[in-house]
Design an enzyme around this catalytic site. Structure first.
Site, PDB file in Angstrom:
ATOM      1  N   SER A 193      24.078 -16.190 128.306  1.00 53.71           N
ATOM      2  CA  SER A 193      24.506 -17.394 127.536  1.00 53.71           C
ATOM      3  C   SER A 193      23.258 -18.196 126.846  1.00 53.71           C
ATOM      4  O   SER A 193      22.201 -18.119 126.951  1.00 53.71           O
ATOM      5  CB  SER A 193      24.887 -18.237 128.692  1.00 53.71           C
ATOM      6  OG  SER A 193      25.236 -19.809 128.090  1.00 53.71           O
ATOM      7  N   TYR A 198      23.256 -22.611 136.527  1.00 57.12           N
ATOM      8  CA  TYR A 198      23.812 -21.717 135.514  1.00 57.12           C
ATOM      9  C   TYR A 198      22.936 -21.224 134.461  1.00 57.12           C
ATOM     10  O   TYR A 198      22.727 -20.151 134.274  1.00 57.12           O
ATOM     11  CB  TYR A 198      24.971 -22.368 135.051  1.00 57.12           C
ATOM     12  CG  TYR A 198      25.826 -21.408 133.807  1.00 57.12           C
ATOM     13  CD1 TYR A 198      26.604 -20.519 134.367  1.00 57.12           C
ATOM     14  CD2 TYR A 198      25.561 -21.821 132.397  1.00 57.12           C
ATOM     15  CE1 TYR A 198      27.342 -19.635 133.364  1.00 57.12           C
ATOM     16  CE2 TYR A 198      26.243 -20.899 131.660  1.00 57.12           C
ATOM     17  CZ  TYR A 198      26.854 -19.848 132.022  1.00 57.12           C
ATOM     18  OH  TYR A 198      27.857 -19.038 131.270  1.00 57.12           O
TER      19      TYR A 198
END
Length: 263
Positions: free
Chosen positions: A150, A163
Site C-alpha cells: 500500500s 496498517y
C-alpha cells in the site's frame, strides 16, 4: 500486444483474497492475459463469483475456501490450486486490509487492533510467500510472486499506524525474498495501491465520502481494481522477466501530493 509478448497463455495463477476488490480485479486481468486462475478467499461464495467471471473470459478457474492467516490454511490452498489446475506459476498475495477496524489515532491503538492488522497483512503475506516459494522450487518452476502492499507502507498516513507498519514490512519482505529466491529464478515484486474503489467502500463512495481524496489525486479519481490488475499482469509477464524486488506504486500520483488525506 500479442500473447507471445506477455508469455502468460496457459500459465496458472493463484490470487489470495480473490473474491472481491483488488483480488477480483487481478484475477480478471490475469484471465484476460491468458492465465487459468485459482481464487482463494475466506468466503467460498465470493471465490465462486470470481471464478465464474474468469470462466466467462474463457479460462479455467478454481474457487478455494482458505484462511491464509494459518499455515495449515496456506498449505491446503496450495494443494487445492495445484490439484485443480495442474500447476502453479504465479502467486498474487492480496489478503490484507483493516479487518473491520476503523482508522484510529496512534495513542488509542489497542493490542487487538495491532495483532489483527499484522496477522492479516504481514504474517499472511510472509508465510504465503514462503510456502509458494517452496512449492515452486520443489516443482522446478521459475515463477513470479507478487505481494500487495500500500502507499501507506511508503508514506505516513495518519490513524492507521499498524496498517502502515505492516505494509512497509511487506515491502521489505519483498526485497529480501527477491534476493534469496533469485538463484531459483523466482521473481518477487510488490504493488502499492492507493485508495481503491472496492465493494468495501461502495456505500461511502456513493455518498461522496471520497470527494476529498479524489480532489487531492492528480488524476482526480480513485483506483479501480483493474488498475491494480494491469500492474499484476505486467509483473507476472515476460515483459518483466528482468524485474525483481521492485515496488510499483499504482495510486494516480497521490503519494506525490502533500499533505496526504487520511483514508
Amino acid at each position: 500486444m500479442t500473447d507471445s509478448l506477455l508469455g502468460l497463455e496457459g500459465k496458472v495463477a493463484l490470487v489470495t483474497g480473490g473474491g472481491q476488490g483488488i483480488g477480483r480485479g487481478c484475477a480478471a486481468m490475469l484471465a484476460q492475459a491468458g492465465c487459468d486462475v485459482a481464487i482463494a478467499d475466506v468466503s467460498k461464495e465470493h471465490a465462486a463469483e470470481t471464478a465464474k467471471e474468469v470462466e466467462a473470459l474463457g479460462r479455467r478457474a478454481a474457487a478455494i475456501e482458505a484462511d491464509v492467516r494459518t499455515n495449515q490454511g496456506i498449505e491446503a490452498m496450495l494443494e487445492g490450486a495445484i490439484s485443480s489446475l495442474g500447476g502453479l506459476d504465479i502467486c498474487i498475495n492480496n489478503v490484507g486490509g483493516l479487518v473491520g477496524h476503523p482508522p484510529t489515532p496512534f495513542l488509542e491503538n489497542t493490542t487487538e487492533f495491532y495483532d489483527d492488522i499484522v496477522t492479516n497483512n504481514l504474517r499472511a503475506t510472509f508465510f504465503c510467500c514462503q510456502a509458494e516459494a517452496k512449492s515452486m522450487i520443489a516443482r522446478g518452476v521459475a515463477g513470479s510472486i507478487i505481494n500487495i502492499s500500500s502507499v501507506a507502507g511508503i508514506r505516513a498516513t495518519m490513524n492507521i499506524a499498524p496498517y502502515g507498519a505492516a505494509k512497509a514490512g511487506i515491502i521489505n519482505l519483498t526485497q529480501v525474498v527477491a534476493l534469496e529466491l533469485a538463484p531459483h529464478g523466482i521473481r518477487v515484486n510488490a504493488i502499492a495501491p492507493g485508495t481503491t474503489a472496492t465493494e468495501r467502500y461502495a456505500d461511502r463512495y456513493k455518498e461522496g465520502g471520497f470527494s476529498d481524496v479524489e480532489a487531492a489525486n492528480p488524476l482526480k479519481r480513485l483506483a479501480q481494481p483493474q488498475d491494480l490488475g494491469g500492474a499484476a499482469v505486467y509483473l507476472a509477464s515476460d515483459l518483466a522477466r528482468y524485474v525483481t524486488g521492485v515496488v510499483i506504486v499504482v495510486d494516480g500520483g497521490i503519494s506525490l501530493a502533500t499533505p496526504r488525506p487520511s483514508p
